[in-house]
Write a protein that holds these residues in place. Structure first.
Motif, PDB file in Angstrom:
ATOM      1  N   GLY A   1      44.378 -31.019 -23.666  1.00  0.00           N
ATOM      2  CA  GLY A   1      42.792 -30.838 -23.705  1.00  0.00           C
ATOM      3  C   GLY A   1      42.245 -32.260 -23.267  1.00  0.00           C
ATOM      4  N   ALA A   2      42.940 -33.194 -22.773  1.00  0.00           N
ATOM      5  CA  ALA A   2      42.260 -34.507 -22.589  1.00  0.00           C
ATOM      6  C   ALA A   2      41.808 -34.543 -21.471  1.00  0.00           C
ATOM      7  CB  ALA A   2      43.287 -35.509 -22.555  1.00  0.00           C
ATOM      8  N   ASP A   3      40.607 -35.491 -21.145  1.00  0.00           N
ATOM      9  CA  ASP A   3      39.889 -35.378 -20.012  1.00  0.00           C
ATOM     10  C   ASP A   3      39.907 -36.602 -19.040  1.00  0.00           C
ATOM     11  OD1 ASP A   3      38.254 -33.021 -20.876  1.00  0.00           O
ATOM     12  OD2 ASP A   3      37.826 -34.115 -22.394  1.00  0.00           O
ATOM     13  N   LEU A   4      40.258 -37.640 -19.654  1.00  0.00           N
ATOM     14  CA  LEU A   4      40.398 -38.889 -19.012  1.00  0.00           C
ATOM     15  C   LEU A   4      41.713 -39.442 -19.119  1.00  0.00           C
ATOM     16  CD1 LEU A   4      36.979 -40.625 -20.690  1.00  0.00           C
ATOM     17  CD2 LEU A   4      37.539 -39.504 -18.287  1.00  0.00           C
ATOM     18  N   PHE A   5      42.541 -39.835 -18.261  1.00  0.00           N
ATOM     19  CA  PHE A   5      43.934 -40.355 -18.228  1.00  0.00           C
ATOM     20  C   PHE A   5      43.978 -41.914 -17.660  1.00  0.00           C
ATOM     21  CE2 PHE A   5      43.128 -36.068 -17.011  1.00  0.00           C
ATOM     22  CZ  PHE A   5      43.601 -35.150 -18.035  1.00  0.00           C
ATOM     23  N   TYR A   6      44.500 -42.778 -18.828  1.00  0.00           N
ATOM     24  CA  TYR A   6      44.622 -44.091 -18.282  1.00  0.00           C
ATOM     25  C   TYR A   6      45.978 -44.695 -18.247  1.00  0.00           C
ATOM     26  CZ  TYR A   6      39.523 -45.187 -17.826  1.00  0.00           C
ATOM     27  OH  TYR A   6      38.276 -45.071 -17.260  1.00  0.00           O
ATOM     28  N   LEU A   7      46.316 -45.233 -17.284  1.00  0.00           N
ATOM     29  CA  LEU A   7      47.505 -45.962 -17.418  1.00  0.00           C
ATOM     30  C   LEU A   7      47.426 -47.351 -18.287  1.00  0.00           C
ATOM     31  CD1 LEU A   7      50.289 -46.603 -15.956  1.00  0.00           C
ATOM     32  CD2 LEU A   7      49.176 -48.131 -14.217  1.00  0.00           C
ATOM     33  N   GLY A   8      48.315 -47.194 -19.447  1.00  0.00           N
ATOM     34  CA  GLY A   8      48.248 -48.195 -20.355  1.00  0.00           C
ATOM     35  C   GLY A   8      48.902 -49.580 -19.883  1.00  0.00           C
ATOM     36  N   ASP A   9      49.988 -49.587 -19.062  1.00  0.00           N
ATOM     37  CA  ASP A   9      50.728 -50.695 -18.793  1.00  0.00           C
ATOM     38  C   ASP A   9      49.958 -51.312 -17.516  1.00  0.00           C
ATOM     39  OD1 ASP A   9      53.199 -50.900 -20.427  1.00  0.00           O
ATOM     40  OD2 ASP A   9      53.121 -48.697 -19.725  1.00  0.00           O
ATOM     41  N   PRO A  10      50.325 -52.573 -17.246  1.00  0.00           N
ATOM     42  CA  PRO A  10      49.547 -53.103 -15.816  1.00  0.00           C
ATOM     43  C   PRO A  10      50.451 -52.986 -14.558  1.00  0.00           C
ATOM     44  CG  PRO A  10      50.503 -54.822 -17.247  1.00  0.00           C
ATOM     45  CD  PRO A  10      51.051 -53.536 -18.065  1.00  0.00           C
ATOM     46  N   GLY A  11      51.046 -51.854 -14.484  1.00  0.00           N
ATOM     47  CA  GLY A  11      51.845 -51.519 -13.164  1.00  0.00           C
ATOM     48  C   GLY A  11      52.308 -50.243 -13.160  1.00  0.00           C
ATOM     49  N   ILE A  12      52.304 -49.818 -11.935  1.00  0.00           N
ATOM     50  CA  ILE A  12      52.654 -48.350 -11.495  1.00  0.00           C
ATOM     51  C   ILE A  12      53.615 -48.355 -10.207  1.00  0.00           C
ATOM     52  CG2 ILE A  12      50.451 -47.620 -10.513  1.00  0.00           C
ATOM     53  CD1 ILE A  12      51.090 -44.803 -11.754  1.00  0.00           C
ATOM     54  N   SER A  13      54.633 -47.469  -9.761  1.00  0.00           N
ATOM     55  CA  SER A  13      55.258 -47.693  -8.814  1.00  0.00           C
ATOM     56  C   SER A  13      54.641 -46.870  -7.770  1.00  0.00           C
ATOM     57  CB  SER A  13      56.833 -47.237  -8.876  1.00  0.00           C
ATOM     58  OG  SER A  13      56.674 -45.723  -9.400  1.00  0.00           O
ATOM     59  N   ASP A  14      55.006 -47.074  -6.430  1.00  0.00           N
ATOM     60  CA  ASP A  14      54.528 -46.545  -5.404  1.00  0.00           C
ATOM     61  C   ASP A  14      55.064 -45.044  -5.295  1.00  0.00           C
ATOM     62  OD1 ASP A  14      53.148 -48.702  -4.338  1.00  0.00           O
ATOM     63  OD2 ASP A  14      54.843 -49.191  -3.012  1.00  0.00           O
ATOM     64  N   GLU A  15      55.932 -44.828  -5.820  1.00  0.00           N
ATOM     65  CA  GLU A  15      56.591 -43.574  -6.081  1.00  0.00           C
ATOM     66  C   GLU A  15      55.912 -42.449  -6.973  1.00  0.00           C
ATOM     67  OE1 GLU A  15      60.218 -45.854  -4.692  1.00  0.00           O
ATOM     68  OE2 GLU A  15      58.475 -46.126  -6.148  1.00  0.00           O
ATOM     69  N   SER A  16      55.455 -43.145  -7.944  1.00  0.00           N
ATOM     70  CA  SER A  16      54.606 -42.367  -8.978  1.00  0.00           C
ATOM     71  C   SER A  16      53.060 -42.328  -8.472  1.00  0.00           C
ATOM     72  CB  SER A  16      54.416 -43.254 -10.392  1.00  0.00           C
ATOM     73  OG  SER A  16      55.679 -43.068 -10.983  1.00  0.00           O
ATOM     74  N   LEU A  17      52.493 -43.124  -7.723  1.00  0.00           N
ATOM     75  CA  LEU A  17      51.546 -42.993  -6.986  1.00  0.00           C
ATOM     76  C   LEU A  17      51.446 -41.702  -6.122  1.00  0.00           C
ATOM     77  CD1 LEU A  17      49.897 -46.730  -6.572  1.00  0.00           C
ATOM     78  CD2 LEU A  17      49.235 -44.833  -8.393  1.00  0.00           C
ATOM     79  N   ASP A  18      52.535 -41.876  -5.356  1.00  0.00           N
ATOM     80  CA  ASP A  18      52.561 -40.812  -4.414  1.00  0.00           C
ATOM     81  C   ASP A  18      52.601 -39.266  -4.917  1.00  0.00           C
ATOM     82  OD1 ASP A  18      52.903 -42.331  -2.171  1.00  0.00           O
ATOM     83  OD2 ASP A  18      55.033 -42.233  -2.034  1.00  0.00           O
ATOM     84  N   GLN A  19      53.162 -39.392  -6.137  1.00  0.00           N
ATOM     85  CA  GLN A  19      53.481 -38.230  -7.067  1.00  0.00           C
ATOM     86  C   GLN A  19      51.932 -37.597  -7.413  1.00  0.00           C
ATOM     87  OE1 GLN A  19      56.314 -39.425 -10.134  1.00  0.00           O
ATOM     88  NE2 GLN A  19      57.335 -37.264  -9.592  1.00  0.00           N
TER      89      GLN A  19
END
Length: 353
Positions: free
Chosen positions: A211-229
């Protein structure tokens, strides 16, 4: 809406700008930051905040600032300064401690407000209504939890969401990153404890389901693989799962299961069955690595399954060994929860990690 976090304990640099552009390019539209300010650094934090706001404005991004009563005073934020902040690119204030309901209501008339979704009560929501809060300007923002075992439960999260939805509010939650996790613990910054080791996309899809509407990355980094997903899912509705070869299986047999698949329109109880996988011209598949099928296993039916030889399956839960089924690979740990997100007839990809 997707968002990400930038913290002001360091200067806002050209590297920060490149990170912002990278996330914007991948359909992230909001920034979360915090100004819980050490006594001696109020001017430094204000300078960094305004610089971040300027970058956000240029990139057409929202900025929600986590703030407490002391920081409001240190930064001299009051009703008279809100218009100035908005002009500098700051679009919202997330109130982290117990500000009086009347003050929150008053602030909501002038700027977007995030209340603490983890601690706010229904009585406090009623108080906001009494003080004529502009409810369409108020969102529920949950905490993130740096310490393992301290994230909130799914049951409590769902209960809070139901309460906020009664008042027509949007709900935000954090998911953990899989690269450059925030110190000093480096254990991820999720809202839900069960998502501490999830791939970002797995967290997003589950939070959306809850039921959430807004999804925020808490950590200051994310991999290219996850961004592709994430980007692939947003643009095509397809799910990418990263996989690893089973130890006792040939590269040739593992490569056979890689690539594009669709789940059958009649989903099975215990496995995801890859539609048409056995319809292709397949070689004789001999018995190989016939072992227990733990959750996340990728299997290939061998010749003992006769006309079902060649069928590829993803295992949803632990299953016993079957002499007719080869275990050829495994979905990467963080992607395992994505198996349950694959819908009837949905396209998905198995990629080598």
């Amino acid at each position: 809406m997707l968002g990400f976090s930038i913290y002001l304990n360091k200067d806002v640099t050209s590297e920060t700008e490149q990170y912002i552009k990278r996330l914007k390019k991948n359909n992230f539209n909001g920034i979360f930051t915090s100004v819980h300010i050490p006594e001696e650094d109020s001017e430094k934090y204000k300078e960094r905040l305004l610089k971040l706001g300027s970058l956000a404005k240029v990139n057409n991004l929202n900025v929600m600032v986590d703030i407490d009563r002391n920081s409001l005073k240190k930064l001299d934020i009051s009703l008279s300064s809100l218009n100035y902040l908005k002009k500098q690119g700051i679009t919202g204030l997330r109130i982290d401690d117990k500000l009086a309901s009347e003050q929150i209501a008053t602030l909501s008339q002038n700027i977007e407000i995030g209340i603490n979704g983890s601690t706010f009560t229904e009585e406090e929501l009623r108080q906001l209504s009494i003080f004529n809060a502009k409810m369409e300007n108020i969102q529920a923002w949950f905490n993130f939890y740096p310490c393992p075992d301290t994230g909130i439960s799914r049951q409590f999260f769902e209960k809070q969401i139901r309460m906020f939805k009664k008042y027509g509010m949007k709900v935000q939650a954090f998911f953990a990153g899989d690269e450059n996790r925030r110190g000093p613990l480096y254990e991820g910054l999720p809202t839900l404890e069960c998502q501490r080791t999830y791939d970002p996309l797995a967290s997003i899809l589950k939070l959306k389901e809850l039921g959430a509407d807004l999804f925020y990355l808490g950590d200051p980094g994310i991999s290219d693989e996850s961004l592709d997903q994430i980007r692939t899912y947003q643009e095509t509705g397809s799910i990418i799962l990263y996989t690893k070869k089973a130890e006792n299986v040939s590269e040739k047999m593992y490569n056979y299961i890689l690539g594009k698949h669709n789940q059958r329109p009649d989903p099975a109880e215990y496995v995801v069955r890859c539609e048409d996988s056995r319809m292709h011209k397949v070689p004789i598949i001999n018995s190989e690595n016939v072992i227990e099928r733990v959750k996340g296993s990728i299997t290939l039916n061998n010749r003992f399954y006769q006309r079902y030889m060649g069928e590829i399956q993803l295992v949803k839960g632990d299953l016993p060994m079957n002499k007719k089924v080869n275990v050829v690979g495994r979905v990467d740990n963080g992607s395992i929860s994505l198996i349950d997100s694959i819908q009837p007839g949905q396209e998905f990809y198995l990629y080598k990690k």
